[in-house]
Design a protein around this motif. Structure first.
Motif, PDB file in Angstrom:
ATOM      1  N   PHE A 130     -11.665 -21.286  -4.955  1.00 57.84           N
ATOM      2  CA  PHE A 130     -11.332 -22.335  -5.926  1.00 57.84           C
ATOM      3  C   PHE A 130     -10.055 -21.963  -6.664  1.00 57.84           C
ATOM      4  N   GLU A 131      -9.273 -22.974  -7.003  1.00 56.92           N
ATOM      5  CA  GLU A 131      -8.080 -22.792  -7.819  1.00 56.92           C
ATOM      6  C   GLU A 131      -8.305 -23.438  -9.182  1.00 56.92           C
ATOM      7  N   GLN A 132      -7.949 -22.695 -10.209  1.00 57.96           N
ATOM      8  CA  GLN A 132      -8.125 -23.188 -11.572  1.00 57.96           C
ATOM      9  C   GLN A 132      -6.953 -24.104 -11.921  1.00 57.96           C
ATOM     10  N   ILE A 133      -7.234 -25.421 -12.074  1.00 59.94           N
ATOM     11  CA  ILE A 133      -6.195 -26.416 -12.280  1.00 59.94           C
ATOM     12  C   ILE A 133      -6.262 -26.949 -13.714  1.00 59.94           C
ATOM     13  N   PRO A 134      -5.158 -26.854 -14.466  1.00 65.86           N
ATOM     14  CA  PRO A 134      -5.154 -27.455 -15.814  1.00 65.86           C
ATOM     15  C   PRO A 134      -5.052 -28.976 -15.714  1.00 65.86           C
ATOM     16  N   VAL A 135      -5.816 -29.674 -16.537  1.00 62.71           N
ATOM     17  CA  VAL A 135      -5.800 -31.139 -16.546  1.00 62.71           C
ATOM     18  C   VAL A 135      -5.792 -31.626 -17.988  1.00 62.71           C
ATOM     19  N   LYS A 136      -5.468 -32.901 -18.150  1.00 57.53           N
ATOM     20  CA  LYS A 136      -5.565 -33.545 -19.453  1.00 57.53           C
ATOM     21  C   LYS A 136      -6.861 -34.336 -19.486  1.00 57.53           C
ATOM     22  N   GLN A 137      -7.674 -34.069 -20.488  1.00 57.92           N
ATOM     23  CA  GLN A 137      -8.971 -34.723 -20.597  1.00 57.92           C
ATOM     24  C   GLN A 137      -8.850 -36.013 -21.401  1.00 57.92           C
ATOM     25  N   GLY A 138      -9.431 -37.096 -20.856  1.00 56.77           N
ATOM     26  CA  GLY A 138      -9.457 -38.352 -21.582  1.00 56.77           C
ATOM     27  C   GLY A 138     -10.779 -38.533 -22.306  1.00 56.77           C
ATOM     28  N   ASN A 139     -11.290 -39.756 -22.305  1.00 57.57           N
ATOM     29  CA  ASN A 139     -12.552 -40.046 -22.975  1.00 57.57           C
ATOM     30  C   ASN A 139     -13.718 -39.460 -22.206  1.00 57.57           C
ATOM     31  N   THR A 140     -14.788 -39.172 -22.902  1.00 55.06           N
ATOM     32  CA  THR A 140     -16.044 -38.756 -22.287  1.00 55.06           C
ATOM     33  C   THR A 140     -17.084 -39.805 -22.609  1.00 55.06           C
ATOM     34  N   TYR A 141     -17.771 -40.289 -21.571  1.00 50.00           N
ATOM     35  CA  TYR A 141     -18.731 -41.371 -21.770  1.00 50.00           C
ATOM     36  C   TYR A 141     -19.808 -41.302 -20.706  1.00 50.00           C
ATOM     37  N   ASP A 142     -21.047 -41.406 -21.138  1.00 56.21           N
ATOM     38  CA  ASP A 142     -22.196 -41.471 -20.236  1.00 56.21           C
ATOM     39  C   ASP A 142     -22.232 -40.291 -19.266  1.00 56.21           C
ATOM     40  N   GLY A 143     -21.859 -39.089 -19.747  1.00 57.96           N
ATOM     41  CA  GLY A 143     -21.961 -37.887 -18.934  1.00 57.96           C
ATOM     42  C   GLY A 143     -20.752 -37.612 -18.060  1.00 57.96           C
TER      43      GLY A 143
END
Length: 375
Positions: free
Chosen positions: A336-349
């Motif tokens: 696995f490669e650790q990829i940085p991402v931008k997190q948006g909204n979290t909804y319903d899991g």
């Protein structure tokens, strides 16, 4: 000369050994594997799971705050119509009361004087009425002067108005005018509960004096509570009646509750440039909300369909959000490669993933990420 040649030979030999060691070191670094390697046994033992990016619908949220409140008709501030000394009260904060229940008795000599004035005018009323009717008849028959007739009429009308006024005041004090007419005069006035509910404030004690401006106690009926939110001016045009609300009581529970926008205010508070939004709770009877509880709320104003992963697949480390992308699966193991991402909204899991270099064919670790890279 021979010694110089020997020294030069040793120096060249040392340089050659150093270059060889450096070459070996570089070679070792180049072959060192990159990424996070997991064997099949580790994958199965730790119940790890793979998944792909999935397009899901996420709501656009307006974040706000406010409090749990009750409608004005469910809150009663108990005051006295006339001042007096507290003769009797047995209630404490938290006590439940029923509409019409006796709350407090007040005592004042002014109550006695009012009843005496009422009884006096009551007893005069029949005489003044008869005098008025007699002078009216004499005036119509041109026996009595108009002056006498008008004087009798004025006396009767004035007494009747005073009688009605005193009667209303006695009723406001919950003193029965009929009992006073029978000669029963009391120095006490009582206050009854205008609504059912619980006592939330108790500001007096036995023997204390209360004026008409004094709040004796407060009663709140919690059978119907609602949200009273403050939405900033920049967001208010997004808020409409009927939109869903998610809210939490941060000081009391981690649970998320549901509500709906019922009313949107039509004026802006100049102090903080906000507008009141009134929300009705879903499943109100299942939660023990109390007026005054602080809430953090999100109003769902719109929706967007975007790529997402299960919430557990995204983890924060030192202020950056990461996912583990599968880059190799061979020889009975996973890399696995650790990829940085931008997190948006979290909804319903699920969490919205904002990244331009990822697509729906990529595979990601969706369960067990924390065990591999921590937080």
């Amino acid at each position: 000369m021979k010694n110089i040649i020997q020294i030069a030979a040793v120096f060249l030999l040392l340089i050659g050994c150093g270059n060889k060691n450096n070459a070996e070191s570089v070679s070792e670094e180049q072959v060192e594997p990159t990424g996070i390697r997991v064997t099949q046994d580790q994958f199965d033992t730790n119940d790890l799971m793979l998944g792909a990016l999935e397009k899901r619908t996420f709501p656009k949220m307006v974040e706000t705050s406010g409090m749990i409140d009750v409608p004005p008709e469910n809150r009663a501030s108990i005051t006295a119509f006339m001042g007096g000394f507290v003769k009797n009260t047995s209630l404490l904060v938290g006590d439940q009361v029923k509409k019409g229940q006796l709350l407090v008795s007040l005592e004042n000599q002014e109550f006695v004087q009012m009843q005496q004035d009422y009884l006096e005018i009551f007893n005069q009323l029949d005489f003044l009425k008869a005098e008025f009717e007699r002078n009216q008849t004499l005036f119509e028959e041109k026996i009595a002067s108009q002056k006498n007739f008008l004087q009798a009429k004025s006396n009767y009308e004035t007494a009747k108005a005073r009688y009605k006024g005193l009667r209303e005041q006695l009723q406001m004090l919950n003193i029965s005018p009929n009992r006073v007419e029978q000669g029963n005069i009391t120095s006490q006035a009582v206050i009854y509960a205008p609504i059912s509910g619980s006592v939330t404030k108790m500001n007096v004690a036995k023997g204390s004096y209360v004026s008409p401006a004094t709040e004796i106690m407060e009663i709140v009926d919690n059978d119907h509570v609602h949200l009273e939110l403050s939405v900033f001016e920049k967001d208010i045009l997004k808020v409409k009646k009927g939109q869903r609300i998610q809210f939490k009581i941060p000081e009391a529970s981690e649970d998320t509750f549901e509500a709906e926008v019922h009313l949107v205010g039509t004026s802006i508070d100049d102090t903080n440039r906000s507008i009141k939004v009134h929300g009705h709770l879903a499943h109100e009877e299942e939660a023990n909300f109390l007026p005054g509880m602080f809430v953090d709320a999100k109003i769902m104003t719109d929706t967007i369909k975007t790529l997402s992963l299960p919430e557990e697949a995204v983890i924060e480390s030192e202020g950056t959000y990461y996912v583990l992308k599968l880059v190799d699966k061979e020889n009975g193991g996973y890399t696995f490669e650790q990829i940085p991402v931008k997190q948006g909204n979290t909804y319903d899991g699920y969490t919205e993933i904002i990244a331009t270099d990822l697509n729906e064919t990529d595979q990601f670790l969706t369960k067990g990420v924390f065990d591999l890279i921590g937080g």
